[in-house]
Design a protein around this motif. Sequence first.
Motif, mmCIF file in Angstrom:
data_model
loop_
_atom_site.group_PDB
_atom_site.id
_atom_site.type_symbol
_atom_site.label_atom_id
_atom_site.label_comp_id
_atom_site.label_asym_id
_atom_site.label_seq_id
_atom_site.Cartn_x
_atom_site.Cartn_y
_atom_site.Cartn_z
ATOM 1 N N THR A 42 0.849 -1.194 0.000
ATOM 2 C CA THR A 42 0.000 0.000 0.000
ATOM 3 C C THR A 42 0.883 1.243 0.000
ATOM 4 O OG1 THR A 42 -0.099 0.336 2.402
ATOM 5 C CG2 THR A 42 -1.629 -1.279 1.447
ATOM 6 N N GLN A 43 0.255 2.397 -0.203
ATOM 7 C CA GLN A 43 1.018 3.641 -0.133
ATOM 8 C C GLN A 43 1.549 3.873 1.272
ATOM 9 O OE1 GLN A 43 -2.334 3.458 -0.085
ATOM 10 N NE2 GLN A 43 -3.301 5.499 -0.094
ATOM 11 N N ALA A 44 0.910 3.272 2.268
ATOM 12 C CA ALA A 44 1.406 3.395 3.645
ATOM 13 C C ALA A 44 2.755 2.703 3.795
ATOM 14 C CB ALA A 44 0.393 2.803 4.616
ATOM 15 N N ASP A 45 2.889 1.486 3.232
ATOM 16 C CA ASP A 45 4.177 0.779 3.248
ATOM 17 C C ASP A 45 5.259 1.643 2.609
ATOM 18 O OD1 ASP A 45 3.496 -2.493 3.650
ATOM 19 O OD2 ASP A 45 1.874 -1.343 2.760
ATOM 20 N N LYS A 46 4.948 2.151 1.416
ATOM 21 C CA LYS A 46 5.947 2.880 0.642
ATOM 22 C C LYS A 46 6.345 4.198 1.316
ATOM 23 C CE LYS A 46 4.464 0.957 -3.803
ATOM 24 N NZ LYS A 46 3.889 1.264 -5.143
ATOM 25 N N GLN A 47 5.371 4.944 1.767
ATOM 26 C CA GLN A 47 5.681 6.245 2.368
ATOM 27 C C GLN A 47 6.445 6.088 3.681
ATOM 28 O OE1 GLN A 47 2.151 8.707 2.646
ATOM 29 N NE2 GLN A 47 1.629 8.350 0.487
ATOM 30 N N ALA A 48 6.083 5.082 4.467
ATOM 31 C CA ALA A 48 6.780 4.860 5.733
ATOM 32 C C ALA A 48 8.226 4.458 5.491
ATOM 33 C CB ALA A 48 6.059 3.795 6.559
ATOM 34 N N GLU A 49 8.465 3.589 4.503
ATOM 35 C CA GLU A 49 9.849 3.192 4.226
ATOM 36 C C GLU A 49 10.649 4.340 3.627
ATOM 37 O OE1 GLU A 49 12.361 -0.062 1.655
ATOM 38 O OE2 GLU A 49 10.583 -0.754 2.743
ATOM 39 N N LEU A 83 14.922 -2.743 7.283
ATOM 40 C CA LEU A 83 13.644 -2.059 7.513
ATOM 41 C C LEU A 83 12.451 -2.843 6.977
ATOM 42 C CD1 LEU A 83 14.782 1.451 6.170
ATOM 43 C CD2 LEU A 83 14.983 0.593 8.533
ATOM 44 N N ASP A 84 11.413 -2.874 7.763
ATOM 45 C CA ASP A 84 10.111 -3.356 7.294
ATOM 46 C C ASP A 84 9.086 -2.329 7.750
ATOM 47 O OD1 ASP A 84 7.876 -4.669 6.474
ATOM 48 O OD2 ASP A 84 8.350 -6.571 7.440
ATOM 49 N N PRO A 85 8.598 -1.486 6.847
ATOM 50 C CA PRO A 85 7.697 -0.401 7.272
ATOM 51 C C PRO A 85 6.390 -0.895 7.844
ATOM 52 C CG PRO A 85 7.731 -0.597 4.885
ATOM 53 C CD PRO A 85 8.820 -1.492 5.392
ATOM 54 N N GLY A 100 3.270 -4.100 12.622
ATOM 55 C CA GLY A 100 4.327 -3.297 13.219
ATOM 56 C C GLY A 100 5.305 -2.722 12.222
ATOM 57 N N THR A 101 6.010 -1.691 12.659
ATOM 58 C CA THR A 101 7.138 -1.120 11.937
ATOM 59 C C THR A 101 8.409 -1.665 12.571
ATOM 60 O OG1 THR A 101 5.937 0.906 11.392
ATOM 61 C CG2 THR A 101 8.344 1.026 11.372
ATOM 62 N N LEU A 102 9.262 -2.291 11.759
ATOM 63 C CA LEU A 102 10.448 -2.982 12.253
ATOM 64 C C LEU A 102 11.715 -2.288 11.776
ATOM 65 C CD1 LEU A 102 8.223 -5.110 12.700
ATOM 66 C CD2 LEU A 102 9.840 -6.858 11.946
#
Length: 260
Positions: A42-49, A83-85, A100-102
């Motif tokens: 999702t865009q959440a994964d991408k933006q967080a990373e 990293l794992d967003p 979680g964010t790792l």
Amino acid sequence: MSKMNIQAFIERIAREAGAITMKYYNSPSLRIETKSNDTPVTQADKQAEEYLRSEIKKHFPNDSIIGEEFGDVNGTADVRWILDPIDGTKTFIRGVPFYGTLIAREEGDTVTHGCVYLPALNELLYAERQKGCWWNGARCHASSIDEVDKISLVTTDHKRLEKCLGRDTISNLIEVVSLYRTWGDCYGHVLVATGRADLMLDAKCAVWDIAPFAVIMDEAGAHYESFSGERTIRGGDLITCNAALAPRLPSLLAPVALPF
């Protein structure tokens, strides 16, 4: 940035990356794509990373970065950030809070720092070599239960676990433990490190799913190994448990009926 400040840095970026994911948690604006390996992103994964990478490169420009969504960036130092967003993207998509964010920092072959932030639960687990494991700012420890009929067992995916370890092995184990629950991902390992579960079996994992738990488990007085018995973050799967259960893993997971 001194080593004394690395904890503050990691905790800050973990919380801020988690806050990015929360903008899309249970939101109609969430967009879901399918990656080439048939897993969702999702865009959440991408933006967080993207945020995590930008902060690390700003403060540690010579370090390498390994991340789930944007691959590897090689640095000149013998330090890499893993990293794992969003660990548990499918869980996140369904609006379940156990994702979680790792973040892990690896120096040479040693994971020196590990952090898991669960944004929807506002739980933060942090560990540093020789400095302990901390859950929401308080020292935490794994359990000490060694009687198999009293342990809590968690996993991420029952069907995948059966494929990896065998249906009979898993069925026998489930029969003898006190409690068996799924919906694990990183949350299952967090439960082990904080003494709320005793054994976590996690099949088919990438290095970014595993890396923080190398130091977290050691500092929480717990144990980790791959399904083949190696203490590695690159084995493709992960077992975590309290230290008292560790010697019993070969018999617990043996491909025969358990002698209980």
